[in-house]
Design a protein around this motif. Structure first.
Motif, PDB file in Angstrom:
ATOM      1  N   ALA A  69       6.150   8.320 -10.435  1.00  0.00           N
ATOM      2  CA  ALA A  69       5.140   7.248  -9.924  1.00  0.00           C
ATOM      3  C   ALA A  69       5.459   6.093 -10.557  1.00  0.00           C
ATOM      4  O   ALA A  69       5.231   4.802  -9.952  1.00  0.00           O
ATOM      5  CB  ALA A  69       3.833   7.825 -10.041  1.00  0.00           C
ATOM      6  N   ASN A  74      -0.387   5.000 -13.926  1.00  0.00           N
ATOM      7  CA  ASN A  74      -0.089   3.865 -13.233  1.00  0.00           C
ATOM      8  C   ASN A  74      -0.369   2.690 -14.029  1.00  0.00           C
ATOM      9  O   ASN A  74       0.222   1.413 -13.754  1.00  0.00           O
ATOM     10  CB  ASN A  74      -1.075   3.949 -12.019  1.00  0.00           C
ATOM     11  N   GLY A  92       3.956   6.576  -2.495  1.00  0.00           N
ATOM     12  CA  GLY A  92       4.402   7.451  -1.316  1.00  0.00           C
ATOM     13  C   GLY A  92       3.454   8.392  -1.066  1.00  0.00           C
ATOM     14  O   GLY A  92       3.763   9.662  -0.859  1.00  0.00           O
ATOM     15  N   GLN A  93       2.328   8.179  -1.508  1.00  0.00           N
ATOM     16  CA  GLN A  93       0.928   8.960  -1.297  1.00  0.00           C
ATOM     17  C   GLN A  93       1.144  10.498  -2.080  1.00  0.00           C
ATOM     18  O   GLN A  93       0.607  11.448  -1.824  1.00  0.00           O
ATOM     19  CB  GLN A  93       0.617   9.683   0.015  1.00  0.00           C
ATOM     20  N   TYR A 143       0.868  -1.237  -0.021  1.00  0.00           N
ATOM     21  CA  TYR A 143      -0.081  -0.028   0.176  1.00  0.00           C
ATOM     22  C   TYR A 143       0.997   1.303  -0.115  1.00  0.00           C
ATOM     23  O   TYR A 143       1.979   1.157   0.336  1.00  0.00           O
ATOM     24  CB  TYR A 143      -0.937  -0.108   1.225  1.00  0.00           C
ATOM     25  N   ILE A 191      -7.077  11.413 -10.447  1.00  0.00           N
ATOM     26  CA  ILE A 191      -6.925  12.143 -11.762  1.00  0.00           C
ATOM     27  C   ILE A 191      -6.597  11.123 -12.948  1.00  0.00           C
ATOM     28  O   ILE A 191      -5.976  10.415 -12.660  1.00  0.00           O
ATOM     29  CB  ILE A 191      -5.763  13.189 -11.525  1.00  0.00           C
TER      30      ILE A 191
END
Ligand SMILES: NC(=O)c1ccc[n+]([C@@H]2O[C@H](COP(=O)([O-])OP(=O)(O)OC[C@H]3O[C@@H](n4cnc5c(N)ncnc54)[C@H](OP(=O)(O)O)[C@@H]3O)[C@@H](O)[C@H]2O)c1
Length: 278
Positions: A218, A246, A195-196, A191, A239
């Motif tokens: 990312a 991703n 890294g947010q 999770y 977004i």
């Protein structure tokens, strides 16, 4: 999309989607469901949620996202430790099913360890599995010692996964938990893999690797987590550009030089570390 095999033989995609902070009114509910549906279309067919997220709001968004296409999604949800008694887990599962308007949660996790004995929670999970309300069960935020304890309780070896914090800036699990899962042939779910969206994505080592690959930081973070064959990463994105980014990260392979540069910036653990969690 690369897949990972759960202990019961079910194949799930290695790259899924998170939902923390959805269903809290930050964005219109439809926009959040649209982002998840876009991710499903792009092959990120595992969706991770929890009764905690938005106190049920995220599960409602997941329900919207999978409406009319339930079979295309593998749904993971989590029960609060305070609801993880034998009866409590059944009641919590029923509420989650009703919020998502589905008949079954594919993988149901204990969100973190609480005061209910593990054997009782496992018995509750096993009853739900026998009743077809869940497909498999697992845990989250368990360290290696807790995993070893879990598999010793009756039916504890039926655990399908441990979901924990994992990204270059939080890699303590590489010392003991990740090897433990590999030995047990149990996938690990990473999770907060990007890294947010914070400082990890501005780190020079991540930016440099991104430049070398014509990718984004990312995508580098996701490819880094997915370099392990037994790891499933679950980035959360609202977004659309993030969702697209991703989804394509699964095709990226980091070179030994990339990995060495990331190790230099974010050194791997040399000794056992306390499990980090958010
Ligand atoms: N079991 C647990 O205790 C636990 C704890 C934390 C998280 N989780 C699960 O893991 C999921 C992922 O973790 P997370 O939400 O904490 O963090 P994360 O996925 O690492 O980061 C999410 C943040 O990064 C941004 N982001 C996503 N993709 C990006 C990209 N390609 N480029 C730039 N920014 C990007 C998102 O922005 P936008 O949304 O604006 O697109 C969002 O702000 C959660 O949603 C949840 O399902 C579980």
């Amino acid at each position: 999309m690369r897949t990972v095999r759960l202990p019961d033989g079910t194949e799930v995609v290695a790259l899924g989607q998170g939902t923390w902070r959805m269903g809290e009114g930050r964005h219109p509910r439809k926009a959040e469901a649209d982002a998840l549906r876009m991710g499903l279309d792009l092959g990120m067919t595992l969706i991770d949620t929890a009764e905690m997220y938005g106190e049920g709001g995220a599960e409602e968004v997941v329900g919207d996202a999978v409406a009319g296409r339930r079979d295309t999604a593998f749904i993971v949800s989590k029960v609060y430790p305070r609801n993880a008694s034998h009866k409590g887990v059944a009641a919590a599962c029923a509420r989650s099913l009703s919020r998502m308007r589905v008949e079954r949660i594919d993988l149901y996790l204990l969100h973190w360890r609480g005061s209910v004995p593990l054997a009782e929670t496992v018995a509750g999970f096993e009853d739900l599995r026998a009743a077809g309300k869940i497909g498999a069960w697992g845990v989250s935020n368990f360290d290696a010692a807790e995993m070893a304890e879990l598999v010793r309780v009756p039916d504890g070896s039926g655990c399908a996964t441990d979901q924990v914090l994992y990204n270059p800036d939080a890699r303590g699990i590489e010392f003991d938990l990740l090897p433990w899962c590999a030995r047990a042939k149990m996938p690990l779910m990473a999770y907060s893999p990007v890294g947010q969206g914070g400082s990890l994505l501005r780190a020079p080592a991540m930016l440099a690797a991104a430049r070398r690959h014509g990718a984004t930081p990312a995508q580098i973070a996701l490819a880094w987590a997915l370099r392990h064959p037994g790891v499933i990463a679950i980035p959360k994105a609202t977004i659309h550009a993030h969702v697209r980014d991703n989804a394509t990260a699964a095709t990226l392979t980091l070179t030994p030089d990339d990995l060495a540069a990331i190790d230099a910036a974010f050194p791997p653990p040399k000794r056992r570390q306390r499990l980090e969690m958010l």
